[in-house]
Structure formats: structure tokens, C-alpha cells
Design a protein around this motif. Structure first.
Motif, PDB file in Angstrom:
ATOM      1  N   ASN A  88       0.861  -1.180   0.000  1.00  0.00           N
ATOM      2  CA  ASN A  88       0.000   0.000   0.000  1.00  0.00           C
ATOM      3  C   ASN A  88       0.891   1.221   0.000  1.00  0.00           C
ATOM      4  O   ASN A  88       2.051   1.151   0.412  1.00  0.00           O
ATOM      5  N   PRO A  89       0.403   2.334  -0.482  1.00  0.00           N
ATOM      6  CA  PRO A  89       1.271   3.495  -0.684  1.00  0.00           C
ATOM      7  C   PRO A  89       1.938   3.979   0.603  1.00  0.00           C
ATOM      8  O   PRO A  89       3.059   4.486   0.575  1.00  0.00           O
ATOM      9  N   GLU A  90       1.296   3.806   1.737  1.00  0.00           N
ATOM     10  CA  GLU A  90       1.869   4.297   2.982  1.00  0.00           C
ATOM     11  C   GLU A  90       3.035   3.431   3.447  1.00  0.00           C
ATOM     12  O   GLU A  90       3.958   3.899   4.076  1.00  0.00           O
ATOM     13  N   ALA A  91       2.949   2.114   3.155  1.00  0.00           N
ATOM     14  CA  ALA A  91       3.949   1.195   3.685  1.00  0.00           C
ATOM     15  C   ALA A  91       5.266   1.293   2.941  1.00  0.00           C
ATOM     16  O   ALA A  91       6.303   0.896   3.457  1.00  0.00           O
ATOM     17  N   GLY A  92       5.254   1.806   1.720  1.00  0.00           N
ATOM     18  CA  GLY A  92       6.494   1.910   0.975  1.00  0.00           C
ATOM     19  C   GLY A  92       6.855   0.603   0.306  1.00  0.00           C
ATOM     20  O   GLY A  92       6.494  -0.466   0.773  1.00  0.00           O
ATOM     21  N   PRO A  93       7.546   0.717  -0.823  1.00  0.00           N
ATOM     22  CA  PRO A  93       7.874  -0.484  -1.586  1.00  0.00           C
ATOM     23  C   PRO A  93       9.066  -1.250  -1.007  1.00  0.00           C
ATOM     24  O   PRO A  93       9.854  -0.695  -0.240  1.00  0.00           O
ATOM     25  N   TYR A  94       9.148  -2.512  -1.363  1.00  0.00           N
ATOM     26  CA  TYR A  94      10.302  -3.335  -0.988  1.00  0.00           C
ATOM     27  C   TYR A  94      10.546  -4.364  -2.074  1.00  0.00           C
ATOM     28  O   TYR A  94       9.716  -4.548  -2.956  1.00  0.00           O
ATOM     29  N   TYR A  95      11.695  -5.014  -2.008  1.00  0.00           N
ATOM     30  CA  TYR A  95      12.028  -6.007  -3.025  1.00  0.00           C
ATOM     31  C   TYR A  95      11.703  -7.408  -2.526  1.00  0.00           C
ATOM     32  O   TYR A  95      11.903  -7.712  -1.344  1.00  0.00           O
ATOM     33  N   VAL A  96      11.248  -8.238  -3.411  1.00  0.00           N
ATOM     34  CA  VAL A  96      11.032  -9.646  -3.073  1.00  0.00           C
ATOM     35  C   VAL A  96      11.721 -10.495  -4.137  1.00  0.00           C
ATOM     36  O   VAL A  96      11.443 -10.345  -5.322  1.00  0.00           O
ATOM     37  N   ALA A  97      12.643 -11.352  -3.692  1.00  0.00           N
ATOM     38  CA  ALA A  97      13.254 -12.304  -4.623  1.00  0.00           C
ATOM     39  C   ALA A  97      12.393 -13.560  -4.603  1.00  0.00           C
ATOM     40  O   ALA A  97      12.068 -14.074  -3.535  1.00  0.00           O
TER      41      ALA A  97
END
Lengths: 266, 691
Positions: A88-97
Motif C-alpha cells: 500500500n502506498p503508505e507502507a512503501g515499496p520493498y524487493y522480493v526475490a
């Protein structure tokens, strides 16, 4: 020709009875016995498992690079693919391998009509390129998008072609069959890390034997599986689908790198 | 008069116009174009299609669903109307049964065309896994095709005998008909036997058709994908199949009416009755469609959101709305209008046929909308933005499916092949069942009344039909888881020794729930059986080890050179795994020089455990290794997830399939071999002896 209806059924029924009795022993042995076929039994009694620490993954893609090189992965395929995920926009993006999850309740194995993909006692979901008929039902079944198809004859290198095909390594590659991450079982049995775990400069990818209750990363750090998954709030991707993956993730908390989209600091 | 209309109908068997050759030539060119496309695909692989890893099923699979759906027409008209004894069906049974057989002849191979390795098709039989929905389809569709062929052939036998008497026909054709007619002599006893065969087949075919279309839907419904993961898919597909199949029957009726001039057989009443059926099916399909979409639109679950947006406002929106209009709304209004407005009534055949064109085309589009959009809405992101090295964003055509010319060529080629087979069939066999329609005449003519049958009676039979249909739909819906080792360091030597022992019982924890769990019966009784069967056990009870793993206490004893215990020294402990060392941290020794480490890990097998003492200014470093046995590893086994992933054909899934389709095959054999091949000549002989 004064055969009555009863006579007819008597002869047909007798024939059917003899046929079914003679085939019954073989069929019963096949249906009811609990000895696993040779291909479902792994060479060693280990159960492979992977832990990916999302707090350490900086999306550098080195895992994909190493995997592609080691398995001669055909172009446009990534057996381990790094995604940028925004819950969600508030949580911020992250990477998933995302490697193959080698699920304990694998939808692909359920759906395969010929047993070309099957579960092995070491926890791996194997892919037999000698048997695959290319119906792509497994691709439709896999919720992780971990499977790719050779739509055309893949480009070959002499090194790749000189190798004899084995299910554990998955190459040389062929046209018209489904490919996926194989968890590098020959490396794991030799006590070496998989290509992706070995190449991870951040030490985000751990792998090991579930029976040892420990997983190790490229930096030689060994952590206790039951400890990190419990105390580290470990989770599995799309747990709600009931696929029981063998790849655990640690949440992307207290990251030490730039988030996706931010300028890289180092 | 009867011979007039029959002679008119049979004219097509002997007279071939230039129009036939023209159409035949055109369709042959299209079919050959499709063949060329398939040869290209065989040579280069499926890369010549628009499908890629993201959208891995496309036009071929939607064609498969479409053609198997069309095939329902024959079963509906001949079997359902036969069971409900609707007399008006007689002139249209043959033409609709032919649709069934030829649509399946095109639909079945569509799956083979979709295979990446068609050369390994035989593996489906050698290595087939009964747990896979694909195999269910192979079994169901092949059984259905065999049944439909038998069901087309049975009512044709008396007609074949009639044809073999026709002197206008070439000798080879008469010989062919005579062979196929099985020595039919048209005695009442033979007729009685044949009627028995047909009526039994009719009941079987309805059940079989419902099962086939349900199983086709299960290819999709047995996946986890949003949009396919739906319990309504079985009846939804059955309904769509009946609807499009009926439209196909109307269409072929209209074409045969115009081309073969069968006005004497195909009357407005047929178009009217089938129009009423089409209205019923359109309304039922509308109901199913609303049910299917509204339940997900109301909730907009995470993964559904993308799909619904795509369908209603995004890439597929135009196609979606146009399809809904032309598949349901417009045909519904057209047929309802022409049947209710008196002034328009004389246009009934043309309007119902035109509506059927829309329905058939709409059915194809609707199948496409079921197959493709779901694949564009996966759980994980379709593609990346492009800032992740070695994981580049996918090209446009990888995330957006558009069929290539090869796929269109094969689709059109398949349709052309269907039409070619149908055309050849009209040239070889009478399209109207002669013996059944003759029987009608014998009954109708004494009444002399040319007026239409009283409407209530017709509506009554249609109502019966609808009720039987709904009953079968409900039925279809019902069908639906160490040695001590010392390494003394020279100067002020210290000795570290390790001892381990397993604690007798798992240490009780403060968590009451966990303590209670081992006593709870896990997989016993009915619950356990079904749990093991399909992997339904809840997560807690699926836990491999019951409760807590055994707890181990490892005691490191640090002694000085004189054997005196060293207190308040820091001792570390680690365990060697096959990939590295698992660190258990460090503890200070107590007054007795002992440091205790307790572990309660889920571990099996023997492991070297290493104790280390780093030493200091006063004492030298020490180190000891002992092998701790955590108990034997579990026997190698597959995860206990039930019958669906075992490498064996399991009785739990195999037997229901064997039971149902085995029964169906047994009836085929009973009818084909016993009644037809064995009983029929006997009856004939008895008859000959008695006269």
C-alpha cells in the motif's frame, strides 16, 4: 445360435471377471502400496529449505545473474526473479526475490497430467523435461509465476550442449517444455549453497536442511530456522492459498539500503 | 406428398450444384491455410503464437471450450427433447447430432494444437495422472465423442436401409449403406429394439454432456487464479454450452432450410420453439453471469481488483460490454420481439437465425473473455518498472496477449474443417430422419388439420424440457487436500568438556494451549481420514512433530590445569551444520565451572557441537567437540498433503471416475455390441422363422 441373453452375459461376465482378476494384483499394487517410486526418492534424507531476509535484499539482481549463468537459463526467463512490491502506498515499496517455492502442497504437481513435475522426498518439486508435454497447466496453476515455457528452441552454447541432461540440473534446454528453479540440489548435497544464495552480496538468501534446523547465507552466517521464523515473524508468500511453500521470508524491517525508487546511497 | 418432400430432401444426395463446389473449395482453402499455420507452429514452436509466459493460454484453449460448448446442441435437441417426448423434434435431430460429432472433432484437437510437445501426447495414456483436471478432460471428451458418434449412428440405421434400396445412387454408395445398415429389415421387433437402444442412449448422453462441460470448466476452476477460482463455473459452462449449442442448431437449420429447401420439414414452429428455448437459456445465462460477477464486484478482494478493472473499465472493457450485448441482450430482445409481436411473426425463422449468429459469435468472444483476462491479473506483479538489474521489464507483447495470424488461421481453419465435414455429411446421409418423420405423417395426416399444434401442449413440452434442464443443472452443480577430545593449549592449560543429555519430557511451558495440544487427537477418526485425503488438516495439527521437540541440555565444564573449576569465565557453544556453524551464544560458568546451554530445536541426526573458551590473560583458550544425537531423521516421505500430490493413481479419485465413465462405456458396449451386433440379428432370425 440359440444363445440366450443369460448365456451371453454369462460369457461376457466370465471374461470380464478373468480379465479383472488377472489385472487386479498389478493394479492393486500400483494403487495401494506405499513404496515410493525411485524418482520420488531423493538420494539423501535431507529436506531443503530457504529463508530470504527482505530486510537485507537491496534488489541488486545478483541472484538472477548467477542463476542464469549457472543453469544457462534461456533468455526472457528468470528462475529467481526480483520483484518490486508495494502493498500500500503508505507502507512503501520493498524487493522480493522469488525462486520456485517448492511448495509442500504444490498446485503444479496437482495439475500435471503426466507426472512431469512431481514432489520428491527432499522437499523439492522436480521438473522432468523428458516427460513434459507442454500443456502449461502448471503455469496456470502456479500462483507465484515461478514457471516459464520454452516458446521456441532456446539458444544453445557448446558448453550447455556437451552436458548430459539430468532432471536435477535442467539443461540442455529444449523447445516446448516448462522450466523452473530447481533449488540446485546437487550443490546442496555437496554442502555448497545454491547459485542465488552464494551470489547474494547482502547475505539475504539463506538455505539449508530443515532437519538441521539451520540455514546459512553467503557470508557464512548460520541462523536457526525455527528461531527466525518464530521470533523474526517469518512468513511465506501467499500463505492464504494453502500451498505451504518451503521458502520463508523475513519481513523488510529496519532496512539498511535505499528503498525501491529512492536514489541508491552507495 | 410424403414421398415428394422426401424426394426433395434426398435430391442433395444425388445432385451437386456449382455452389457446393464453390463453398467446398473456399472452405478447403481456409482449412489448408490453418494447416499451413500449424505446420509453421510445429517447426518454430509456440513462439509463432501471441502467447507468452504471463498469458500462457489463449485462443486455442478458448476455441476448445467454444467447440465443446457448440457440441451440446445435438445432445440437447435429440436427447433432452427425446426424454421429454417432444414430437416436433423429429426433423431436426439428425442435423443437430451431426453438429455434436463434428464440433467435438474440431474442439478436441484444439488442446493438442495447444501442446508444446504434441509428439508426447501418448504420455497422457502411459503416464496419466488421474489427479489432473487435464486428464479428466481427456477421458470425458473422448467418451463423449464416442457416445455422440454412436448416438448419431443409431437412429440412422433404418434410413440407411432405405437408402440402400435407392436405385439412383451409385453402386458403391448403396453397398456402403447396406453394410452400415446392418441388414436392417424394418420389422416391428427390430424397431422396438432400436427405440430401446436410442432411449437408453438419450438418458446417458444427457448425463454425459453435463459431466463433460462441467469437467471442461474444472480446468479453470481447479486453479487458484482470481476469476477462475469460482464454484459457479461448472453450471455456468453447462449453461453457456446449451445456449450456444442451441443457437448453432438454429443456424444450421436455417442454412439447410435455405440451401436444401427443406420447407416441408423445417417449419416456423421449429424456429419458434427453439426461439423460446433460446430465450430461456439467455435468461438463465444472464442470471449466472450476474451471479458470477456481482459476488466478486461487491467484495473486490485484492487480486480480483485488477481483473475486474481490466474487464469492466480496462483493456477488455469494450470487448466485454459488446460481448454481453451480443451474447445475451440483443438476441434476447430480438427473439422476444419476433415471438410476441404479431406483425413480425412471419419473420420468425430469419430473426431467430440472425439472433443465433450473434449468440454463436458471442459465445466465442465470451470464452476468450473467460480464458485470457484472468491470466493478465496474476498474484505477483506482472512485470517490473526497470530499475532491477537482470530482471528487466517484460516487452509489451509479453504482458498483453493478441492472437497472431497463425492462431487466427488455425481457428478459422478449424471452423472451416467443421463446415467441410458437415457439408460432406449432407452429401452422404439424409439430414432429416426419414423413418421418424414418416411416422409423424402417419399420425398427423388422418387429422388433416394443417393448423399448428395447440400451443399449450407445445409450451407444456418446452416447460418439461426446461424443468429437466434445470434438474440436470442442479445435478451438475452437485457434482461439483563424542567422544571427548582434548586440545590442551600449552601454558596455563584449561580443559573444557562437554556433556549432553536429553531431558526426559518436553519442558512444560507457560503456554497452556501448547501443553494441551499433544493430548488432542490429531488425525484420528473421520476427520483424520478426510484430512489426510485432501490435505485438509488445519495448520496446527499438520505440525510434523507433536507439541514441542525434545529438549537437550549441554553442559560445558571448564577446569583449570589442576582440575579446579574456573568460575565466571565465558564459554561459547556452536553446532556444526552441513553449511556452517549455528552459534548458540556464550554463557558464564558458575562456581562449579559449568555453563549450561539448553536447546529445544526441531533437529534430527547427529551433529558435532563445539564448545569454545577464548581464554584471557590468566587462562589459555580451550575447545572441545562432542557429537550430540538429536534422534533419528524421519523416514523419507512426501508431505502428508493427501491424494492430490501422490505419484500414484489413487483410488479416491480414480474410482469415482472409473465408476462414472466406466458405467458409460459399459452402456456403450451393451448397446453397440450386445443389442446391435448380437441381439438384432437374433430377433431378425426369429422373425424370419415365425413367418
Amino acid at each position: 445360435m440359440s444363445t440366450s441373453r443369460r448365456d451371453f452375459f454369462r460369457s461376457v461376465g466370465g471374461g470380464a471377471l478373468v480379465a479383472s482378476l488377472s489385472s487386479m494384483e498389478g493394479t492393486a499394487a500400483k494403487v495401494f502400496h506405499h513404496v515410493l517410486p525411485a524418482r520420488s526418492t531423493a538420494p539423501t534424507n535431507q529436506k531443503w529449505v530457504m529463508v530470504i531476509d527482505l530486510a537485507k535484499c537491496d534488489g541488486c539482481g545478483k541472484c538472477t545473474q548467477a542463476c542464469n549463468a549457472m543453469h544457462f537459463v534461456p533468455p526472457m526467463q528468470q528462475w529467481i526473479r526480483v520483484y518490486e512490491v508495494l502493498d500500500n502506498p503508505e507502507a512503501g515499496p520493498y524487493y522480493v526475490a522469488r525462486p520456485c517455492m517448492h511448495c509442500d502442497n504444490p498446485p503444479c504437481v496437482r495439475g500435471c497430467p503426466v507426472g512431469a513435475t512431481f514432489k520428491r522426498t527432499d522437499g523439492l518439486v522436480m521438473m522432468d523435461q523428458d516427460r513434459c508435454i507442454g500443456c502449461r497447466n502448471c503455469i496456470a496453476q502456479c500462483p507465484y509465476g515461478a514457471r516459464s515455457f520454452n516458446w521456441s528452441e532456446p539458444p544453445h552454447t557448446p558448453e550447455e550442449l556437451s552436458h548430459k541432461y539430468s532432471m536435477e540440473e535442467g539443461w540442455p534446454h529444449r523447445k516446448g517444455v516448462v522450466e523452473k528453479c530447481d533449488f540446485c540440489p546437487e550443490m546442496l548435497r555437496a554442502g555448497k549453497l545454491t547459485a542465488c544464495a552464494d551470489a547474494c552480496t547482502m547475505g539475504a538468501v539463506y538455505c539449508g536442511d530443515e532437519y538441521e534446523d539451520a540455514v546459512t547465507n553467503s557470508k557464512g552466517e548460520t541462523i536457526q530456522l525455527s528461531q527466525v521464523t518464530k521470533q523474526g515473524a517469518g512468513f511465506r508468500l501467499l500463505e492464504e492459498l494453502g500451498t505451504d511453500p518451503r521458502v520463508y521470508y523475513l519481513p523488510p524491517v529496519n532496512r539498511k539500503y535505499a528503498a525501491p525508487g529512492e536514489p541508491k546511497s552507495s | 406428398m410424403s414421398s415428394d418432400r422426401e424426394a426433395n430432401m434426398l435430391r442433395v444426395l444425388t445432385h451437386t450444384s456449382w455452389r457446393f463446389y464453390l463453398c467446398f473449395g473456399m472452405f478447403s482453402v481456409v482449412a489448408l491455410w490453418g494447416l499451413y499455420g500449424y505446420i509453421l507452429q510445429l517447426r518454430h514452436g509456440l513462439i509463432v503464437t501471441g502467447m507468452r509466459d504471463q498469458i500462457s493460454w489463449g485462443l486455442y484453449i478458448s476455441n476448445f471450450v467454444f467447440f465443446t460448448g457448440i457440441s451440446y446442441g445435438g445432445t440437447l435437441i435429440s436427447a433432452i427433447l427425446r426424454v421429454t417426448d417432444s414430437g416436433w423434434r423429429h426433423p431436426i435431430t439428425r442435423l443437430s447430432e451431426a453438429i455434436t460429432v463434428f464440433a467435438l472433432c474440431v474442439g478436441g484437437p484444439m488442446v493438442i494444437i495447444d501442446l508444446g510437445r504434441p509428439d508426447r501426447m501418448g504420455y497422457l495414456f502411459i503416464h496419466g495422472r488421474i489427479q489432473s483436471a487435464i486428464l479428466w478432460d481427456v477421458i470425458a471428451v473422448s467418451t463423449y465423442l464416442a457416445g455422440c458418434a454412436l448416438y448419431l449412428y443409431l437412429p440412422m440405421i433404418p434410413d440407411l436401409a432405405l437408402l440402400s434400396e435407392m436405385k439412383e445412387l451409385a453402386p458403391w454408395r448403396r453397398k456402403l449403406y447396406r453394410t452400415l445398415a446392418f441388414g436392417w429389415t424394418d420389422t416391428p421387433a427390430e424397431k422396438h429394439l432400436l427405440e430401446k437402444c436410442i432411449s437408453r442412449m438419450a438418458i446417458l448422453m444427457i448425463m454425459l454432456a453435463v459431466s463433460v462441460h462441467t469437467v471442461v470448466s474444472w480446468i479453470f476452476a481447479m486453479t487458484l487464479r482470481p476469476g477462475w477460482n469460482s464454484s459457479i463455473f461448472g453450471p455456468y459452462f453447462v449453461m453457456g454450452a446449451i445456449y450456444s449449442g442451441t443457437a448453432a442448431v438454429v443456424l444450421s437449420m436455417y442454412i439447410l432450410l435455405r440451401v436444401l429447401h427443406l420447407e416441408d420439414y423445417l417449419k416456423p414452429v421449429h424456429f419458434r420453439n427453439l426461439g423460446l428455448l433460446l430465450i430461456t437459456f439467455a435468461l438463465l445465462y444472464l442470471y449466472f453471469t450476474i451471479n458470477e460477477y456481482l459476488t466478486s464486484v461487491y467484495k473486490v478482494e485484492g487480486p480480483d481488483r485488477v481483473l475486474l478493472h481490466q474487464l469492466f473499465f480496462g483493456d477488455y472493457a469494450v470487448m466485454m460490454w459488446v460481448t454481453q450485448a451480443m451474447f445475451i441482450a440483443i438476441p434476447l430482445l430480438m427473439i422476444a420481439g419476433v415471438l410476441t409481436l404479431k406483425r413480425l411473426r412471419r419473420f420468425t425463422p430469419s430473426v431467430v437465425a440472425l439472433a443465433s449468429v450473434l449468440v454463436v459469435l458471442g459465445a466465442g468472444a465470451k470464452r476468450y473473455l473467460i480464458v485470457v483476462p484472468t491470466l493478465t491479473a496474476p498474484f505477483l506483479p506482472k512485470t517490473n518498472r526497470g530499475d532491477i538489474p537482470f530482471n528487466p521489464p517484460l516487452p509489451f507483447n509479453w504482458v498483453h496477449y493478441r492472437p497472431t495470424w497463425v492462431e487466427w488461421a488455425i481457428t478459422l481453419g478449424g471452423s472451416a474443417a467443421f463446415l467441410l465435414m458437415y457439408m460432406l455429411f449432407t452429401k452422404l446421409f439424409p439430414m432429416v430422419s426419414m423413418w421418424e418423420t414418416r411416422h409423424d405423417e402417419a399420425q398427423v395426416e388422418p387429422a388433416v388439420a394443417p393448423a399448428p399444434q395447440p400451443a399449450p401442449q407445445r409450451l407444456g413440452s418446452i416447460a418439461t424440457t426446461v424443468i429437466v434442464l434445470i434438474a440436470f443443472l442442479l445435478f451438475g452443480a452437485g457434482l461439483a487436500q563424542a567422544g571427548q577430545k582434548r586440545q590442551p593449549k600449552a601454558p596455563q592449560a584449561t580443559t573444557l568438556s562437554l556433556e549432553w543429555k536429553q531431558e526426559a519430557t518436553p519442558a512444560p511451558t507457560n503456554d497452556g494451549a501448547e501443553q494441551a495440544q499433544p493430548s488432542a487427537p490429531e488425525a484420528s477418526g473421520v476427520d483424520g481420514v478426510y484430512g489426510r485425503l485432501f490435505g485438509w488438516l488445519p495448520v496446527e495439527s499438520r505440525d510434523r512433530t507433536q507439541g514441542l521437540p525434545p529438549s537437550f541440555v549441554i553442559t560445558a565444564t571448564l577446569l583449570g590445569a589442576k582440575g579446579q573449576p574456573l568460575a565466571y569465565q565465558v564459554v561459547g557453544l556452536s553446532l556444526k551444520t552441513s553449511f556452517g556453524k549455528l552459534d548458540y551464544g556464550s554463557r558464564p560458568t558458575n562456581a562449579e565451572g559449568k555453563a549450561q546451554f539448553s536447546m529445544q530445536d526441531r533437529r534430527y541426526g547427529q551433529y558435532p557441537v563445539e564448545g569454545t573458551y577464548d581464554g584471557g590473560a590468566e587462562f589459555a583458550a580451550a575447545h572441545a567437540v562432542t557429537s550430540v544425537d538429536f534422534g533419528p531423521r524421519p523416514e523419507p516421505s512426501l508431505p502428508s498433503q493427501g491424494v492430490l500430490i501422490t505419484p500414484y493413481a489413487t483410488a479416491w479419485i480414480g474410482l469415482p471416475f472409473l465408476g462414472f465413465f466406466g458405467l458409460v462405456w459399459a452402456v456403450f458396449i451393451y448397446i453397440g455390441v450386445y443389442l446391435l451386433w448380437f441381439r438384432l440379428p437374433q430377433i431378425r432370425k426369429q422373425q424370419a422363422q415365425s413367418t
